[in-house]
Motif scaffolding. Structure first.
Motif, PDB file in Angstrom:
ATOM      1  N   TYR A   7       0.891  -1.506  -0.101  1.00 53.07           N
ATOM      2  CA  TYR A   7      -0.074   0.221  -0.038  1.00 53.07           C
ATOM      3  C   TYR A   7       0.699   1.390  -0.037  1.00 53.07           C
ATOM      4  N   ILE A   8       2.256   1.279   0.956  1.00 55.97           N
ATOM      5  CA  ILE A   8       2.998   2.289   1.250  1.00 55.97           C
ATOM      6  C   ILE A   8       4.556   1.412  -0.054  1.00 55.97           C
ATOM      7  N   VAL A   9       5.029   2.463  -0.605  1.00 59.51           N
ATOM      8  CA  VAL A   9       6.175   1.999  -1.388  1.00 59.51           C
ATOM      9  C   VAL A   9       6.972   2.755  -1.055  1.00 59.51           C
ATOM     10  N   ALA A  10       8.232   2.953  -0.820  1.00 60.92           N
ATOM     11  CA  ALA A  10       9.495   4.295  -0.038  1.00 60.92           C
ATOM     12  C   ALA A  10      10.868   3.486  -1.427  1.00 60.92           C
ATOM     13  N   GLU A  11      10.506   4.684  -2.528  1.00 56.08           N
ATOM     14  CA  GLU A  11      11.704   4.024  -3.382  1.00 56.08           C
ATOM     15  C   GLU A  11      13.185   4.715  -3.197  1.00 56.08           C
ATOM     16  N   VAL A  26      16.409   5.144   0.943  1.00 55.66           N
ATOM     17  CA  VAL A  26      15.757   4.448   1.831  1.00 55.66           C
ATOM     18  C   VAL A  26      14.981   3.599   0.935  1.00 55.66           C
ATOM     19  N   SER A  27      14.449   2.059   0.718  1.00 57.42           N
ATOM     20  CA  SER A  27      13.506   1.825  -0.136  1.00 57.42           C
ATOM     21  C   SER A  27      13.429   0.762   0.615  1.00 57.42           C
ATOM     22  N   THR A  28      11.828   0.470   0.730  1.00 58.97           N
ATOM     23  CA  THR A  28      11.260  -0.385   1.543  1.00 58.97           C
ATOM     24  C   THR A  28       8.814  -0.985   0.926  1.00 58.97           C
ATOM     25  N   HIS A  29       8.551  -1.519   1.499  1.00 50.25           N
ATOM     26  CA  HIS A  29       7.119  -1.383   1.408  1.00 50.25           C
ATOM     27  C   HIS A  29       6.295  -1.719   2.070  1.00 50.25           C
ATOM     28  N   PHE A  30       5.031  -1.186   2.431  1.00 55.83           N
ATOM     29  CA  PHE A  30       4.173  -2.047   3.844  1.00 55.83           C
ATOM     30  C   PHE A  30       2.988  -2.787   2.344  1.00 55.83           C
ATOM     31  N   ASN A  31       2.810  -3.576   3.648  1.00 57.24           N
ATOM     32  CA  ASN A  31       1.370  -3.982   2.799  1.00 57.24           C
ATOM     33  C   ASN A  31       0.573  -3.888   4.093  1.00 57.24           C
ATOM     34  N   THR A  32      -0.508  -4.396   2.924  1.00 56.75           N
ATOM     35  CA  THR A  32      -2.127  -3.668   3.497  1.00 56.75           C
ATOM     36  C   THR A  32      -2.211  -5.104   4.504  1.00 56.75           C
ATOM     37  N   GLY A  33      -2.781  -4.613   5.509  1.00 56.03           N
ATOM     38  CA  GLY A  33      -3.397  -6.024   6.577  1.00 56.03           C
ATOM     39  C   GLY A  33      -2.114  -5.649   7.220  1.00 56.03           C
ATOM     40  N   ALA A  67      -0.669   4.365  -2.269  1.00 60.67           N
ATOM     41  CA  ALA A  67      -1.826   2.968  -3.435  1.00 60.67           C
ATOM     42  C   ALA A  67      -1.827   3.747  -4.369  1.00 60.67           C
ATOM     43  N   GLY A  68      -0.521   3.605  -5.150  1.00 56.44           N
ATOM     44  CA  GLY A  68       0.308   3.562  -6.231  1.00 56.44           C
ATOM     45  C   GLY A  68       0.394   5.448  -6.658  1.00 56.44           C
ATOM     46  N   VAL A  69      -0.013   6.635  -6.036  1.00 50.43           N
ATOM     47  CA  VAL A  69      -0.054   7.858  -6.186  1.00 50.43           C
ATOM     48  C   VAL A  69       1.373   8.147  -5.515  1.00 50.43           C
ATOM     49  N   PRO A  70       2.344   9.188  -6.301  1.00 51.00           N
ATOM     50  CA  PRO A  70       2.921   9.730  -5.257  1.00 51.00           C
ATOM     51  C   PRO A  70       2.785  10.707  -4.188  1.00 51.00           C
ATOM     52  N   VAL A  71       3.321  11.111  -3.445  1.00 47.94           N
ATOM     53  CA  VAL A  71       3.300  11.840  -2.460  1.00 47.94           C
ATOM     54  C   VAL A  71       4.104  13.563  -3.054  1.00 47.94           C
ATOM     55  N   THR A  72       3.367  13.915  -2.837  1.00 45.81           N
ATOM     56  CA  THR A  72       3.911  15.603  -3.455  1.00 45.81           C
ATOM     57  C   THR A  72       3.199  16.703  -2.809  1.00 45.81           C
ATOM     58  N   ASP A  73       3.618  18.165  -2.920  1.00 44.69           N
ATOM     59  CA  ASP A  73       2.832  18.779  -2.547  1.00 44.69           C
ATOM     60  C   ASP A  73       1.731  19.525  -3.429  1.00 44.69           C
ATOM     61  N   GLN A  81      -4.306  11.986   0.322  1.00 39.84           N
ATOM     62  CA  GLN A  81      -3.697  10.846   1.194  1.00 39.84           C
ATOM     63  C   GLN A  81      -3.723  10.982   2.791  1.00 39.84           C
ATOM     64  N   ARG A  82      -3.596  12.004   3.451  1.00 39.91           N
ATOM     65  CA  ARG A  82      -3.710  12.207   4.917  1.00 39.91           C
ATOM     66  C   ARG A  82      -4.892  11.943   5.592  1.00 39.91           C
ATOM     67  N   CYS A  83      -5.680  11.863   5.261  1.00 40.30           N
ATOM     68  CA  CYS A  83      -7.586  11.418   5.271  1.00 40.30           C
ATOM     69  C   CYS A  83      -7.074   9.505   4.872  1.00 40.30           C
ATOM     70  N   GLU A  84      -6.099   9.139   3.840  1.00 41.16           N
ATOM     71  CA  GLU A  84      -6.306   7.412   3.555  1.00 41.16           C
ATOM     72  C   GLU A  84      -5.218   7.164   4.983  1.00 41.16           C
ATOM     73  N   VAL A  85      -3.994   8.053   5.590  1.00 36.85           N
ATOM     74  CA  VAL A  85      -3.032   8.015   6.134  1.00 36.85           C
ATOM     75  C   VAL A  85      -2.719   8.858   7.676  1.00 36.85           C
ATOM     76  N   GLY A  86      -4.139   8.225   8.676  1.00 32.01           N
ATOM     77  CA  GLY A  86      -4.115   8.670  10.352  1.00 32.01           C
ATOM     78  C   GLY A  86      -2.296   8.449  10.706  1.00 32.01           C
ATOM     79  N   MET A  87      -2.272   9.584  11.706  1.00 30.07           N
ATOM     80  CA  MET A  87      -0.850   9.445  12.256  1.00 30.07           C
ATOM     81  C   MET A  87      -1.415   9.863  14.006  1.00 30.07           C
ATOM     82  N   VAL A  88      -0.290   9.258  14.375  1.00 32.88           N
ATOM     83  CA  VAL A  88      -0.220   9.143  16.058  1.00 32.88           C
ATOM     84  C   VAL A  88       1.017   9.719  16.571  1.00 32.88           C
TER      85      VAL A  88
END
Length: 247
Positions: A7-11, A26-33, A67-73, A81-88
């Protein structure tokens, strides 16, 4: 059995503060669930990666995809994206002039345009989920640190995120309050929430994580399932870190 879905991919993500490079390719990915736990010494880049995923810290180079969409400004994409990715966060950052209920209901009213009644009903259900419904009308100053953090988790859940990021959520708490927050996080994990957790709580990592990542000087030095990670650390530096944290 189908392969996990990233769901999240860093390259090749890099980030510097002045002359100090905090993230180094840093390159990694985080899977759904999945529940991914990130550990490592202070200053190793753990929190910076979380903040880059949410664009609280713009990365200098490389790519982060949600979800395949680049994080940009781009404002519209970023808000979605911030609605889809909550942060504590470590600090609870609750609005001091609002009750627990209003803290949780605010974002759905503002961003999802829910009416007050519906937003309050959903907020109360979330407070019940984190064991805070009996304190719904209290203000942050009337709550303990652990209670405030549980309200903060409910607030992050209010936008119905697909992923939850936790940046050392128990580090600002008194020891006796840590467990109540970890219990809420365990319940989220059991419910299938995709979670990325930066923490020093080794017991939580052993019990709840699907994988553990060790950050060292801006790089991912080891990435393994918890049984393998803790029983057969990748190198002496990891073994020493685990020993210190578990003492």
């Amino acid at each position: 059995m189908s392969a996990p879905t990233p769901y999240i991919v860093a390259e090749n993500v890099c980030k510097s503060f002045g002359t100090h490079q905090v993230l180094k390719d840093v390159s990694t990915h985080f899977n759904t669930g999945e529940v991914s736990v990130i550990i490592g010494a202070s200053g190793s880049g753990k929190s910076t990666l979380l903040r880059a995923i949410n664009r609280l810290e713009p990365h200098d180079s490389g790519t982060i995809l949600i979800a395949g969409v680049p994080v940009t400004d781009d404002p519209r994409t970023l808000q979605k994206q911030r609605c889809e990715v909550g942060m504590v966060f470590q600090q609870f950052n609750l609005f001091g002039h609002m009750s627990a209920l209003d803290n949780v209901a605010l974002a759905p009213r503002r961003l999802r345009h829910l009416g007050r009644t519906e937003a309050n009903e959903q907020a109360l259900a979330l407070l019940r989920r984190v064991g805070m419904h009996e304190h719904a009308q209290k203000y942050p100053w009337q709550l303990s640190g652990g209670q405030q953090q549980r309200v903060a988790i409910a607030r992050a859940l209010a936008m119905q995120p697909k992923v939850m990021l936790f940046d050392e959520p128990t580090s600002a708490l008194d020891p006796e309050m840590v467990q109540e927050v970890l219990d809420v996080m365990r319940e989220l994990a059991r419910g299938g929430m995709t979670m990325i957790v930066v923490t020093h709580e080794m017991g939580f990592a052993r019990e709840v994580a699907d994988r553990v990542l060790f950050f060292d000087k801006g790089r991912i030095a080891h990435d393994a399932p918890p049984a393998e990670f803790f029983n057969n650390p990748g190198n002496e530096r990891i073994r020493a870190f685990i020993g210190r944290m578990s003492a």
